[in-house]
Design a protein around this motif. Structure first.
Motif, PDB file in Angstrom:
ATOM      1  N   SER A 160       0.845  -1.184   0.000  1.00 53.92           N
ATOM      2  CA  SER A 160       0.000   0.000   0.000  1.00 53.92           C
ATOM      3  C   SER A 160       0.879   1.232   0.000  1.00 53.92           C
ATOM      4  O   SER A 160       2.098   1.150  -0.003  1.00 53.92           O
ATOM      5  CB  SER A 160      -0.913   0.002   1.223  1.00 53.92           C
ATOM      6  OG  SER A 160      -0.175   0.346   2.378  1.00 53.92           O
ATOM      7  N   CYS A 161       0.234   2.343   0.036  1.00 50.21           N
ATOM      8  CA  CYS A 161       0.929   3.626   0.057  1.00 50.21           C
ATOM      9  C   CYS A 161       0.821   4.238   1.453  1.00 50.21           C
ATOM     10  O   CYS A 161       0.878   5.435   1.613  1.00 50.21           O
ATOM     11  CB  CYS A 161       0.301   4.529  -1.002  1.00 50.21           C
ATOM     12  SG  CYS A 161       1.470   5.608  -1.786  1.00 50.21           S
ATOM     13  N   VAL A 162       0.619   3.364   2.444  1.00 52.96           N
ATOM     14  CA  VAL A 162       0.584   3.790   3.842  1.00 52.96           C
ATOM     15  C   VAL A 162       1.868   3.300   4.490  1.00 52.96           C
ATOM     16  O   VAL A 162       2.180   2.106   4.441  1.00 52.96           O
ATOM     17  CB  VAL A 162      -0.647   3.224   4.582  1.00 52.96           C
ATOM     18  CG1 VAL A 162      -0.633   3.637   6.048  1.00 52.96           C
ATOM     19  CG2 VAL A 162      -1.929   3.682   3.903  1.00 52.96           C
ATOM     20  N   PHE A 163       2.595   4.228   5.086  1.00 53.82           N
ATOM     21  CA  PHE A 163       3.887   3.924   5.686  1.00 53.82           C
ATOM     22  C   PHE A 163       3.812   4.132   7.190  1.00 53.82           C
ATOM     23  O   PHE A 163       3.080   4.979   7.681  1.00 53.82           O
ATOM     24  CB  PHE A 163       4.967   4.838   5.093  1.00 53.82           C
ATOM     25  CG  PHE A 163       5.064   4.715   3.607  1.00 53.82           C
ATOM     26  CD1 PHE A 163       5.843   3.743   3.025  1.00 53.82           C
ATOM     27  CD2 PHE A 163       4.338   5.566   2.785  1.00 53.82           C
ATOM     28  CE1 PHE A 163       5.918   3.616   1.650  1.00 53.82           C
ATOM     29  CE2 PHE A 163       4.407   5.456   1.410  1.00 53.82           C
ATOM     30  CZ  PHE A 163       5.207   4.477   0.836  1.00 53.82           C
ATOM     31  N   GLU A 164       4.593   3.352   7.907  1.00 51.53           N
ATOM     32  CA  GLU A 164       4.596   3.426   9.359  1.00 51.53           C
ATOM     33  C   GLU A 164       5.981   3.870   9.843  1.00 51.53           C
ATOM     34  O   GLU A 164       7.003   3.453   9.292  1.00 51.53           O
ATOM     35  CB  GLU A 164       4.263   2.054   9.937  1.00 51.53           C
ATOM     36  CG  GLU A 164       3.669   2.139  11.316  1.00 51.53           C
ATOM     37  CD  GLU A 164       3.021   0.835  11.728  1.00 51.53           C
ATOM     38  OE1 GLU A 164       3.383   0.350  12.805  1.00 51.53           O
ATOM     39  OE2 GLU A 164       2.174   0.328  10.976  1.00 51.53           O
ATOM     40  N   LEU A 216       0.149   8.208   1.647  1.00 59.87           N
ATOM     41  CA  LEU A 216       0.373   8.914   0.388  1.00 59.87           C
ATOM     42  C   LEU A 216      -0.553   8.423  -0.719  1.00 59.87           C
ATOM     43  O   LEU A 216      -0.349   8.729  -1.890  1.00 59.87           O
ATOM     44  CB  LEU A 216       1.836   8.770  -0.046  1.00 59.87           C
ATOM     45  CG  LEU A 216       2.890   9.336   0.905  1.00 59.87           C
ATOM     46  CD1 LEU A 216       4.292   9.074   0.371  1.00 59.87           C
ATOM     47  CD2 LEU A 216       2.669  10.815   1.153  1.00 59.87           C
ATOM     48  N   GLY A 217      -1.565   7.670  -0.352  1.00 61.99           N
ATOM     49  CA  GLY A 217      -2.480   7.094  -1.337  1.00 61.99           C
ATOM     50  C   GLY A 217      -3.110   8.109  -2.270  1.00 61.99           C
ATOM     51  O   GLY A 217      -3.291   7.842  -3.456  1.00 61.99           O
ATOM     52  N   GLU A 245      10.030  -1.881  -0.009  1.00 58.61           N
ATOM     53  CA  GLU A 245       9.416  -1.957   1.318  1.00 58.61           C
ATOM     54  C   GLU A 245       9.950  -0.921   2.303  1.00 58.61           C
ATOM     55  O   GLU A 245       9.593  -0.943   3.484  1.00 58.61           O
ATOM     56  CB  GLU A 245       9.662  -3.343   1.940  1.00 58.61           C
ATOM     57  CG  GLU A 245       9.338  -4.527   1.081  1.00 58.61           C
ATOM     58  CD  GLU A 245      10.449  -4.853   0.088  1.00 58.61           C
ATOM     59  OE1 GLU A 245      11.629  -4.614   0.363  1.00 58.61           O
ATOM     60  OE2 GLU A 245      10.115  -5.333  -0.994  1.00 58.61           O
ATOM     61  N   THR A 246      10.823  -0.023   1.883  1.00 55.56           N
ATOM     62  CA  THR A 246      11.433   0.953   2.778  1.00 55.56           C
ATOM     63  C   THR A 246      10.372   1.706   3.580  1.00 55.56           C
ATOM     64  O   THR A 246       9.384   2.171   3.028  1.00 55.56           O
ATOM     65  CB  THR A 246      12.282   1.964   1.967  1.00 55.56           C
ATOM     66  OG1 THR A 246      13.334   1.247   1.320  1.00 55.56           O
ATOM     67  CG2 THR A 246      12.874   3.047   2.847  1.00 55.56           C
ATOM     68  N   SER A 262      -2.035  10.396   9.293  1.00 55.48           N
ATOM     69  CA  SER A 262      -1.991  11.658   8.564  1.00 55.48           C
ATOM     70  C   SER A 262      -3.320  12.373   8.672  1.00 55.48           C
ATOM     71  O   SER A 262      -4.382  11.742   8.602  1.00 55.48           O
ATOM     72  CB  SER A 262      -1.669  11.423   7.090  1.00 55.48           C
ATOM     73  OG  SER A 262      -0.409  10.844   6.938  1.00 55.48           O
ATOM     74  N   ASP A 263      -3.258  13.692   8.871  1.00 50.56           N
ATOM     75  CA  ASP A 263      -4.474  14.503   8.909  1.00 50.56           C
ATOM     76  C   ASP A 263      -5.137  14.467   7.545  1.00 50.56           C
ATOM     77  O   ASP A 263      -4.476  14.449   6.524  1.00 50.56           O
ATOM     78  CB  ASP A 263      -4.154  15.968   9.219  1.00 50.56           C
ATOM     79  CG  ASP A 263      -3.750  16.188  10.663  1.00 50.56           C
ATOM     80  OD1 ASP A 263      -4.009  15.295  11.491  1.00 50.56           O
ATOM     81  OD2 ASP A 263      -3.167  17.239  10.952  1.00 50.56           O
ATOM     82  N   SER A 264      -6.431  14.475   7.513  1.00 49.77           N
ATOM     83  CA  SER A 264      -7.137  14.610   6.241  1.00 49.77           C
ATOM     84  C   SER A 264      -7.737  16.002   6.189  1.00 49.77           C
ATOM     85  O   SER A 264      -8.205  16.518   7.181  1.00 49.77           O
ATOM     86  CB  SER A 264      -8.216  13.546   6.102  1.00 49.77           C
ATOM     87  OG  SER A 264      -9.118  13.620   7.171  1.00 49.77           O
ATOM     88  N   LEU A 265      -7.676  16.604   5.015  1.00 48.64           N
ATOM     89  CA  LEU A 265      -8.192  17.969   4.861  1.00 48.64           C
ATOM     90  C   LEU A 265      -9.597  17.937   4.321  1.00 48.64           C
ATOM     91  O   LEU A 265     -10.017  17.080   3.663  1.00 48.64           O
ATOM     92  CB  LEU A 265      -7.284  18.762   3.932  1.00 48.64           C
ATOM     93  CG  LEU A 265      -5.862  18.932   4.446  1.00 48.64           C
ATOM     94  CD1 LEU A 265      -5.039  19.699   3.417  1.00 48.64           C
ATOM     95  CD2 LEU A 265      -5.833  19.658   5.766  1.00 48.64           C
TER      96      LEU A 265
END
Length: 161
Positions: free
Chosen positions: A6-10, A21-22, A81-82, A158-161
């Motif tokens: 996915s485009c979600v990083f921890e 970053l999706g 996978e970084t 991450s905050d959503s706007l």
């Protein structure tokens, strides 16, 4: 997205904070090199979207690549996978990739190109590549300002706007 990633990083430090970053995973972000005239960088978050044949032989699909004035290219980094490190004081997510095309130092030694990629919290900017350059041979630095890097203190996401 690579192999189901996915485009979600921890945060690699284990804080539980996440960078999503999706919403920009299907765009290209471009910038001119800050020091080298005619050098351009193209970055595709979360995917290896660009074909690049380096020095007529070394092929790669790249997340970040560099074009030169003579229309040649080099892969700076491949999406893998970084996971980033989050600095809560500066509100910066820092990735470091060591998997670009081989690069030769002046002394003849070879190494993979390295990308130091930072996402800086700025609630006023959707996404903008503020800084892109090669300050040292084979090492590249990018700074992206984005509201996506702003982490909500209550849930760690991450905050959503």
């Amino acid at each position: 997205v690579l192999n189901g990633q996915s485009c979600v990083f921890e945060d690699s430090a284990g804080s539980g904070k996440k960078l999503d970053l999706g919403s920009i995973s299907d765009i290209e972000i471009t910038a001119q090199d800050g020091w080298n005239t005619g050098v351009e960088y193209i970055y595709s978050p979360c995917r290896n979207a660009h074909d690049c044949i380096y020095q007529n032989s070394d092929y790669a699909e790249a997340m970040v690549y560099q074009t030169m004035p003579d229309d040649s290219c080099a892969s700076i980094a491949l999406f893998d996978e970084t996971q980033p490190l989050y600095n809560s004081t500066l509100k910066i997510w820092k990735f470091e990739y060591h998997n670009g095309h081989n690069c030769t130092y002046k002394d003849g030694n070879r190494t993979s190109r390295t990308l130091q990629l930072e996402f800086v919290c700025n609630k006023e900017i959707e996404h903008e590549l503020l800084f892109a350059q090669e300050p040292l041979s084979c090492v590249y630095q990018f700074i992206v300002a984005t509201s996506l890097a702003c982490v909500d203190s209550t849930d760690g996401n991450s905050d959503s706007l």
